[in-house]
Every structure is written in C-alpha cells, then in structure tokens.
Motif scaffolding. Structure first.
Motif, PDB file in Angstrom:
ATOM      1  N   HIS A  10       0.800  -0.974  -0.087  1.00  0.00           N
ATOM      2  CA  HIS A  10       0.089   0.155  -0.041  1.00  0.00           C
ATOM      3  C   HIS A  10       0.806   1.242  -0.099  1.00  0.00           C
ATOM      4  O   HIS A  10       2.045   1.142   0.403  1.00  0.00           O
ATOM      5  N   ALA A  11       0.271   2.332  -0.394  1.00  0.00           N
ATOM      6  CA  ALA A  11       0.706   3.558  -0.334  1.00  0.00           C
ATOM      7  C   ALA A  11      -0.168   4.561   0.059  1.00  0.00           C
ATOM      8  O   ALA A  11      -1.427   4.494  -0.354  1.00  0.00           O
ATOM      9  N   VAL A  12       0.350   5.396   0.652  1.00  0.00           N
ATOM     10  CA  VAL A  12      -0.758   6.870   1.044  1.00  0.00           C
ATOM     11  C   VAL A  12      -0.310   8.135   0.440  1.00  0.00           C
ATOM     12  O   VAL A  12       0.841   8.210   0.042  1.00  0.00           O
ATOM     13  N   VAL A  13      -1.420   8.521  -0.546  1.00  0.00           N
ATOM     14  CA  VAL A  13      -1.140   9.824  -1.179  1.00  0.00           C
ATOM     15  C   VAL A  13      -2.210  10.724  -0.878  1.00  0.00           C
ATOM     16  O   VAL A  13      -3.280  10.510  -0.312  1.00  0.00           O
ATOM     17  N   THR A  21      -5.456   6.025   1.045  1.00  0.00           N
ATOM     18  CA  THR A  21      -4.734   4.843   1.063  1.00  0.00           C
ATOM     19  C   THR A  21      -5.000   4.001  -0.138  1.00  0.00           C
ATOM     20  O   THR A  21      -6.089   3.295  -0.375  1.00  0.00           O
ATOM     21  N   LEU A  22      -3.863   3.685  -1.219  1.00  0.00           N
ATOM     22  CA  LEU A  22      -4.087   2.824  -2.035  1.00  0.00           C
ATOM     23  C   LEU A  22      -3.479   1.439  -1.621  1.00  0.00           C
ATOM     24  O   LEU A  22      -2.473   1.366  -1.314  1.00  0.00           O
ATOM     25  N   VAL A  23      -4.343   0.524  -2.138  1.00  0.00           N
ATOM     26  CA  VAL A  23      -3.862  -0.901  -1.918  1.00  0.00           C
ATOM     27  C   VAL A  23      -3.774  -1.541  -3.231  1.00  0.00           C
ATOM     28  O   VAL A  23      -4.548  -1.584  -4.088  1.00  0.00           O
ATOM     29  N   ALA A  24      -2.399  -2.450  -3.427  1.00  0.00           N
ATOM     30  CA  ALA A  24      -2.334  -3.344  -4.698  1.00  0.00           C
ATOM     31  C   ALA A  24      -2.366  -4.806  -4.174  1.00  0.00           C
ATOM     32  O   ALA A  24      -1.637  -5.035  -3.087  1.00  0.00           O
ATOM     33  N   THR A  25      -2.922  -5.741  -4.815  1.00  0.00           N
ATOM     34  CA  THR A  25      -2.591  -6.928  -4.649  1.00  0.00           C
ATOM     35  C   THR A  25      -1.735  -7.702  -5.895  1.00  0.00           C
ATOM     36  O   THR A  25      -2.304  -7.414  -7.114  1.00  0.00           O
ATOM     37  N   ASP A  51       6.831   3.155  -1.215  1.00  0.00           N
ATOM     38  CA  ASP A  51       6.632   4.390  -1.885  1.00  0.00           C
ATOM     39  C   ASP A  51       5.817   4.631  -3.022  1.00  0.00           C
ATOM     40  O   ASP A  51       5.424   3.924  -3.872  1.00  0.00           O
ATOM     41  N   PRO A  52       4.924   5.864  -2.994  1.00  0.00           N
ATOM     42  CA  PRO A  52       3.844   6.173  -3.714  1.00  0.00           C
ATOM     43  C   PRO A  52       4.315   6.223  -5.254  1.00  0.00           C
ATOM     44  O   PRO A  52       3.426   6.213  -6.041  1.00  0.00           O
ATOM     45  N   PRO A  56       1.650   0.068  -8.920  1.00  0.00           N
ATOM     46  CA  PRO A  56       0.739   0.908  -9.763  1.00  0.00           C
ATOM     47  C   PRO A  56       0.536   2.321  -9.151  1.00  0.00           C
ATOM     48  O   PRO A  56      -0.320   3.092  -9.757  1.00  0.00           O
ATOM     49  N   PHE A  57       0.761   2.617  -7.831  1.00  0.00           N
ATOM     50  CA  PHE A  57       0.379   3.744  -7.234  1.00  0.00           C
ATOM     51  C   PHE A  57       0.638   5.257  -7.890  1.00  0.00           C
ATOM     52  O   PHE A  57      -0.174   6.066  -7.853  1.00  0.00           O
ATOM     53  N   ALA A  58       1.953   5.321  -8.608  1.00  0.00           N
ATOM     54  CA  ALA A  58       2.044   6.577  -9.263  1.00  0.00           C
ATOM     55  C   ALA A  58       1.034   6.976 -10.394  1.00  0.00           C
ATOM     56  O   ALA A  58       0.533   8.004 -10.496  1.00  0.00           O
ATOM     57  N   GLU A  59       0.746   5.835 -11.167  1.00  0.00           N
ATOM     58  CA  GLU A  59      -0.327   6.045 -12.326  1.00  0.00           C
ATOM     59  C   GLU A  59      -1.876   6.292 -11.663  1.00  0.00           C
ATOM     60  O   GLU A  59      -2.383   7.114 -12.046  1.00  0.00           O
TER      61      GLU A  59
END
Length: 174
Positions: A10-13, A21-25, A51-52, A56-59
C-alpha cells in the motif's frame, strides 16, 4: 503458496478529497480507502507500505489528480476485486455509470438482471473497495436522494456536484 495479505502493498497519497490509502494485490489496484471510510479494512490487511512512486500507485495518483482537476472523466487502470461473485458484478457495473450521471439502487439491480435485489446492490455498493475510481458515489436513492456513502454524504455531494459541472472540486473534511 502466497497468502493474499503477503501479496499486498500500500501507499498513502494526498488528494483533493484528503489522504487516500491505495492498496495493490500482486501489483494491481485492489483498494482505495479514505481516512474515515466506513468498511475500511484493518491497517494490517494493507500489506507493506511502499513509496507512492512505485507501480501501480504513481499511475493511480496521476489519474486521480487529473480527475480532481476536471480533465479526466473515466479511469483506465487495471483493478482486482476481492469479494463475492455478486459484489464483484455490482462493482463492475458501477464502472459503467457515466461521469456526471446517477442511477438508483433499483436501476442498478435491473441492469444486473436482479430487479428485486436493490438492497443487496446497496450492501455491495457500500462495501466497494475502490472508492471514487469505482464510482459508487453515482448511486442514489429511488427519489434521487443522497443515501449512504463510505466517505460520508458531504463528500458524495461534493463529488456529484463536481461531476455535474458545479465548478472545481472542493471538499473540506469536517
């Protein structure tokens, strides 16, 4: 065998509607949670914080910034839903509601071929794990009234006003 939790990061943006909070599986977006979101999973379910700027968090953050700037009307992101078959069908159907439009829970149930399932649609809608991007805020009561929203009714109203051309996105958490 890898557990679901072990495969999550996860990343916090920051965003125009507050910290997200963005979560990726396994590298695919599977959650977007607001600070005070109803049905927010426990923090330990989000996996390692990264790191955000990592995929896929940056996109995801870039597309959200475009949305809140008023230059994006739909999202083009791979997503992975974790829920029952019915919940996943509801969440997929939410993505078909056009920007700036609303449907009622009953109309969404009709679209799913389950006209008597408006309550079940409402329950699934309320547990949408990818808020804003999967636009559960576009579902309203049968009279057009604003009903529950995981991020609060003020945020739902702000998102709908924004999408209907009510000027730049504006929201202040209370």
């Amino acid at each position: 065998m890898k557990t679901l939790e072990a495969a999550r990061t996860h990343a916090v943006v920051p965003s125009a509607c507050g910290e997200l909070t963005l979560v990726a599986t396994e590298g695919v977006l599977s959650g977007l949670y607001m600070v005070r979101q109803r049905h927010r999973p426990a923090q330990e379910r989000f996996g390692e914080r990264v790191d955000p700027a990592e995929p896929p968090f940056a996109e995801v953050a870039a597309q959200l910034a475009d949305y809140f700037a008023g230059t994006r009307w739909s999202f083009d992101l791979p997503m992975r839903f974790h829920g029952t078959e019915f919940q996943c069908r509801v969440w997929t159907a939410l993505c078909d509601i056009p920007y700036g439009e609303t449907v009622s829970y009953g109309q969404l149930a009709d679209r799913l071929g389950r006209p008597s399932a408006s309550r079940a649609v409402g329950l699934a809608n309320g547990k949408n794990p990818i808020g804003v991007i999967v636009p559960c805020h576009r579902v309203v009561g049968s009279t057009g009234s604003l009903t529950g929203y995981g991020g609060g009714l003020d945020l739902k109203r702000s998102l709908l006003d924004f999408e209907r051309g009510g000027g730049p996105f504006s929201y202040t958490q209370s």
